[in-house]
Every structure is written in C-alpha cells, then in structure tokens.
Scaffold this motif. Structure first.
Motif, mmCIF file in Angstrom:
data_model
loop_
_atom_site.group_PDB
_atom_site.id
_atom_site.type_symbol
_atom_site.label_atom_id
_atom_site.label_comp_id
_atom_site.label_asym_id
_atom_site.label_seq_id
_atom_site.Cartn_x
_atom_site.Cartn_y
_atom_site.Cartn_z
ATOM 1 N N LEU A 332 81.133 63.127 36.262
ATOM 2 C CA LEU A 332 79.984 64.038 36.311
ATOM 3 C C LEU A 332 78.654 63.315 36.101
ATOM 4 C CD1 LEU A 332 81.489 67.109 34.470
ATOM 5 C CD2 LEU A 332 80.675 67.048 36.833
ATOM 6 N N PHE A 333 78.662 62.302 35.262
ATOM 7 C CA PHE A 333 77.429 61.563 34.981
ATOM 8 C C PHE A 333 77.691 60.066 35.116
ATOM 9 C CE2 PHE A 333 76.901 65.613 32.787
ATOM 10 C CZ PHE A 333 75.640 65.999 33.227
ATOM 11 N N PRO A 334 77.808 59.575 36.360
ATOM 12 C CA PRO A 334 78.069 58.131 36.509
ATOM 13 C C PRO A 334 76.872 57.325 36.006
ATOM 14 C CG PRO A 334 77.660 59.194 38.654
ATOM 15 C CD PRO A 334 77.685 60.283 37.629
ATOM 16 N N PRO A 335 77.067 56.455 34.999
ATOM 17 C CA PRO A 335 75.919 55.691 34.488
ATOM 18 C C PRO A 335 75.206 54.924 35.605
ATOM 19 C CG PRO A 335 77.783 55.450 33.006
ATOM 20 C CD PRO A 335 78.292 56.193 34.212
ATOM 21 N N ALA A 336 75.988 54.334 36.547
ATOM 22 C CA ALA A 336 75.356 53.694 37.717
ATOM 23 C C ALA A 336 75.409 54.756 38.823
ATOM 24 C CB ALA A 336 76.116 52.446 38.109
ATOM 25 N N ILE A 362 74.620 54.109 48.398
ATOM 26 C CA ILE A 362 75.923 54.695 48.084
ATOM 27 C C ILE A 362 75.699 55.402 46.748
ATOM 28 C CG2 ILE A 362 78.292 54.135 47.407
ATOM 29 C CD1 ILE A 362 77.869 51.544 49.177
ATOM 30 N N CYS A 363 76.062 56.661 46.689
ATOM 31 C CA CYS A 363 75.623 57.441 45.544
ATOM 32 C C CYS A 363 76.816 58.087 44.824
ATOM 33 C CB CYS A 363 74.653 58.497 46.067
ATOM 34 S SG CYS A 363 73.708 59.272 44.796
ATOM 35 N N PRO A 364 77.381 57.406 43.807
ATOM 36 C CA PRO A 364 78.482 58.018 43.057
ATOM 37 C C PRO A 364 78.149 59.426 42.561
ATOM 38 C CG PRO A 364 78.248 55.722 42.429
ATOM 39 C CD PRO A 364 77.097 56.032 43.342
ATOM 40 N N TRP A 365 76.900 59.679 42.207
ATOM 41 C CA TRP A 365 76.502 61.022 41.752
ATOM 42 C C TRP A 365 76.921 62.089 42.771
ATOM 43 C CZ3 TRP A 365 74.228 63.664 37.702
ATOM 44 C CH2 TRP A 365 73.662 64.894 38.000
ATOM 45 N N ILE A 366 76.745 61.808 44.061
ATOM 46 C CA ILE A 366 77.081 62.796 45.099
ATOM 47 C C ILE A 366 78.590 62.844 45.310
ATOM 48 C CG2 ILE A 366 76.864 63.343 47.559
ATOM 49 C CD1 ILE A 366 74.152 62.010 47.507
ATOM 50 N N LEU A 447 71.604 56.258 34.783
ATOM 51 C CA LEU A 447 71.313 57.684 34.634
ATOM 52 C C LEU A 447 71.235 58.011 33.144
ATOM 53 C CD1 LEU A 447 71.057 60.219 36.443
ATOM 54 C CD2 LEU A 447 73.465 60.649 35.978
ATOM 55 N N ARG A 448 69.992 58.163 32.666
ATOM 56 C CA ARG A 448 69.767 58.366 31.226
ATOM 57 C C ARG A 448 69.497 59.820 30.902
ATOM 58 N NH1 ARG A 448 65.878 54.645 27.921
ATOM 59 N NH2 ARG A 448 67.289 52.904 27.686
ATOM 60 N N PRO A 449 69.858 60.278 29.713
ATOM 61 C CA PRO A 449 69.472 61.635 29.317
ATOM 62 C C PRO A 449 68.063 61.615 28.731
ATOM 63 C CG PRO A 449 70.932 60.668 27.687
ATOM 64 C CD PRO A 449 70.681 59.604 28.710
#
Ligand code: HEM
Length: 476
Positions: A332-336, A362-366, A447-449
């Motif tokens: 759900l929240f891939p750091p990279a 390339i977007c692990p988030w998607i 991907l930081r909070p």
C-alpha cells in the motif's frame, strides 16, 4: 488490461508515425505534462494509468517519457533488456550532489565493481550479527517509551534505523549526530520533493532558502561521513563490515578507493538503507494502528513464537504473519514509490518504439494498488499473502525492491530489520493511530508521511508497562 497497439518503429532519422505513439494526457506547449506532475505526482500517474492503460506517453518539458503499467514490459526493462537502460537523469539529476557516484547513481564498470565489493556485506553470517544489533537497538528505544504516551513513530523509526545502519554497516556510533542527520535529512528530502514539482531546473548555486538548507545539509552529512572514515583509519582493530570491504579494496594498480568515492558510497548506504526501512516500518505502524484485529494477531504470533524472549534471525521463518504485515504495508505504501530509467539506445516496448533518451517511469504505487492484481486493493489485509498470491502474481506486479541486476542490494537486510523491529515492539506495546493528526503521503525520492505518524502507546496485554527486556549488551 488495455490492448497494446503493435506498430512499426520509427523510421531511421524520421519522425514517428502518429499511430506509433502510445496514448497519453494532452500537454501544454513547452511544459508538456509537467504541470500535472507538479500538482500531485501520485494522482497524476494514477489517473494516467486508469485512462490510458499499459503504456502512457507523456512529455516532461523537453523530455519524452513513458509510464509503464504492465508487469511484462517492466520485466523487459529491468531484466531482459536492462543493458539498454540506465537510471534516468530526469529523476536523479536532483540528487547527484547528495549521492555523487555511489552505488545508487553510478553506471557501467564502476557500478559493477562497487556492487561486487559491497555484496558480501549483505549475505551469510554477517546477517546474524546485524540481527543482534537490530534487536538490541530496538530494546534500547523501547526502554524510553511509556504506556499512555502519544509519539511520532516516524521520527522514532528514522532514528532507530539510522543507529542500526551506522553500527551494522560502518561500525559507527552516531548518537551525537542523530539530531543533525534527522534535521538535515529532512531538509534535503523536502528540497528534493520541491524540485520534483518545479517546472524548471534551478541550479544549486542559486541562493534560494531551500537550496541553502540543502547545501548546508549535505556539508554537515559529509562532515559526519569524514569523521566515520577518520575514526576507522585510526582504529587498530580488524573489522569485517561494509566499510572494511570498501576501505580494503584495491584497484588493478593497487590503489585504494579515492576518498570522494568512499564518501559517495558511505553516504548512499547510510541514507538509502535508513530512510526506506524506516518508512516500511512507519507505514506498517500507521496501518496496524488503524486495525485492532491485525494488532491482536501480530501480538498473538509474537507471544506464541517468542514467549517473551527477544527474537533472533532464526525466528523469522515462524514470524510469518509479522512478515505478511510488512509485505502488505509495502504494497500500500511502497517506500520507493517510483523508479526511473532512461533508454541509452533506440528500443521497443510493448510494440511501441522507444527512442534513445526517453525517460521511463515504473510506479510501484500504481501497480500495488491495481485491481488487476489485488482483490480489494485499497484494503489492508496482511493475510492475503498467506496462500499462493506471491507465486501467482506476475513477477513485476509487486516490486518494492525493484528487480533485475539493480535490485535493492539491502533487501534481505531491510526485510530482516523490519520483521525484527516489528516483533520486538509488538512484544511490549500496542500502537493506536491518532486520527486527529492526518497523514499525507509526500512523494520525494521516497514516500514519506508528511507531518509524521502519531500513535498512542498501550502496554501489550500481559506485559507490564515498561517491562525491561533489554538486551544484555545494553544493560548497566
Ligand atoms: C524497505 C526498505 C527498502 C526499500 C523499499 C528499498 C527499495 C529499493 C529499490 C526499489 C531499489 C531499486 C531502485 C531502482 O531500480 O531504480 C533500491 C536500490 C538500492 N538500495 Fe534499497 N531499499 C530498501 C532498503 C535498503 C537498505 C537497507 C540498503 C542498504 C543498507 C539499501 C541500499 C540500496 C542501494 C545501494 C541500491 C542501489 C543498488 C544498485 O543500483 O545496485 N536499500 N532500493
């Protein structure tokens, strides 16, 4: 899945045929699609994938770019045709002042040599020793926590993973530097996030406040690295860690690695190894803290497997649910959250021509949030990994560590660290997320909070608050 249109490649030296261009969002003259990207990169890429499918054509200012959403195409870029691509400069031009020519940013023969030198530090018996360091530092952190407190667990995880990376890889104690690294790391990440959303490159030399903080931050980090190197050179003891691998290496002419290269490698490992793992843990706590049923199952597993003693690396195969929580949090929240490549020769992907110089995203988030691969993709369900999901998925539908020859060198280290830390904390505390402090994912290199992740601590049932399970090496 959107159909891919087979088309003839560009004619040599000629303009591409209209039908050979992948569909994509219309852009503005000169800026292309930079405005959409600048406003909200996560939303922009997600929207592009939903509207245009497997391969999305775009322009980032003068840069032709493609967003790849099909695992087979991604495999082709990262593995099968990896020699035709390098890490792309659109992405990495923002960070060369920080990482220089370290493992993350170097290419070709230099990269190959440095990767070979670093690899032994991430395998075999060394991992067992790192495991002890990880658990010991976590225990020391927990000794400062109190039931009933509300804490920013992101800040805690950043400090913890920094201490662990510094000691495991460089034999360095960074207590006095923790605040500096935290503050300067934060200033650098914020500046990089701002640069991603800027429409034009502004050279570092221009004295904007963010640039000044960025350059000051880098100078201070460099001073810490220089001190680590000085201390090691003055230390008569024989070490066997990453730093000794790098310092003892000699080239064909018998020369040691130049100081500048050592600085680049140490800073790269310290930052790449610390921030990403801290984020995997932070997002895990954020999700666990909203799901009491996951928290309860995690606590039960830890109790059943460990029965109150500190975990070791040998326990990891039996801490299965703990591992699944981390796998699911990184889904759900891939750091990279995005990887970038650049074509060094004319290539083809999915039937489309890819001219030399094209940037590929390339977007692990998607991918990780796609209903094509995951049921109820937005739901946090660690148990989805219980069965054969990992085997059944296309190889590059889940890629928190990338893939191919440039796969994350620290992936085993990171997974081990995340499980050991999660289990050690869950033995003593249960964390509840404080919804009154909303979290906004901030896409920088990682991907930081934004604003941190604030949680309330409760002593785990059956565990006296503040129970002392310190590791022997930290006892007075
Ligand atoms: C959960 C934690 C981590 C995540 C999610 C992560 C993610 C990644 C990803 C996705 C890449 C590939 C980037 C690309 O292909 O463009 C990468 C590369 C890399 N990672 Fe990690 N990483 C993590 C932990 C670590 C640790 C612990 C270290 C070192 C101690 C590390 C050091 C590196 C280095 C040096 C590279 C470049 C490797 C190369 O190009 O040969 N990472 N990481």
């Amino acid at each position: 899945m959107a159909a891919k249109v087979a088309s003839s490649p560009y004619a040599r030296g000629g303009a591409p045929a209209a039908r050979s261009r992948p569909p994509g969002p219309p852009g503005l003259p000169i800026l292309g699609n930079l405005l959409g990207l600048a406003r909200d990169p996560l939303a922009f890429y997600t929207d592009c994938a939903e509207r245009y499918g497997d391969i999305v054509g775009m322009r980032l200012g003068g840069w032709p770019a493609l967003l790849l959403n099909d695992p087979d195409d991604i495999e082709s870029v990262l593995v099968k045709q990896h020699r035709s691509y390098v890490r792309n400069s659109f992405f990495w031009r923002h960070v060369t002042a920080v990482f220089g020519n370290g493992l993350l940013t170097s290419e070709g023969a230099l990269w190959q040599r440095q990767r070979r030198l670093a690899a032994p530090a991430f395998t075999g018996p060394r991992l067992t020793r790192y495991g002890e360091t990880m658990v010991a530092h976590t225990g020391a952190m927990l000794d400062t926590w109190k039931a009933g407190e509300i804490r920013d667990v992101h800040a805690d995880m950043m400090v913890l993973t920094l201490r662990i990376a510094a000691e495991s890889l460089f034999g360095a104690v960074v207590e006095e530097d923790v605040e500096t690294i935290k503050r300067d790391g934060d200033a650098i990440t914020r500046e990089i996030a701002a640069r991603f959303t800027r429409l034009f490159v502004i050279p570092d030399i221009v004295p904007l406040p963010g640039h000044l903080r960025y350059r000051r931050g880098i100078r201070r980090l460099e001073a810490i690295v220089a001190r680590i190197l000085r201390q090691r050179r003055a230390d008569p003891e024989v070490h066997s860690d990453l730093l000794s691998n790098l310092m003892q290496a000699r080239d064909e002419t018998g020369q040691p690695m130049p100081d500048r290269q050592l600085r680049d490698e140490v800073l790269t490992m310290l930052l790449a190894g610390q921030e990403t793992t801290a984020l995997a843990l932070t997002w895990s706590w954020y999700l666990i803290g909203q799901h009491p049923e996951v928290d309860a199952r995690l606590g039960a597993e830890v109790e059943a497997v460990l029965g109150g003693r500190a975990p070791t690396i040998d326990d990891l195969p039996r801490l299965r649910y703990t591992g699944q929580v981390i796998t699911e949090a990184m889904r759900l929240f891939p750091p990279a959250w995005a990887l970038g490549r650049e074509a060094t020769v004319d290539c083809e992907i999915g039937g489309y021509p890819v001219p030399k110089g094209t940037t590929l995203f390339i977007c692990p988030w998607i991918l990780h949030r796609s209903a094509r691969f995951f049921d109820e993709p937005a739901a946090f369900r660690p148990e989805r990994w219980e069965g054969s999901l990992a085997k059944d998925l296309p190889r590059f539908a889940y890629l928190p560590f990338g893939g191919g020859p440039r796969i994350c060198i620290g992936n085993r280290f990171a997974l081990m660290e995340a499980s050991l830390v999660l289990a050690t904390v869950a033995q003593r505390f249960s964390l509840t997320w404080q919804a009154s402090r909303p979290v906004i994912p901030l896409p920088s290199i990682t991907l930081r909070p934004d604003g941190g992740v604030w949680v309330k601590l409760a002593a785990r049932a059956g565990t006296p608050a503040g129970a002392n399970r310190r590791e022997a090496r930290f006892q007075a």
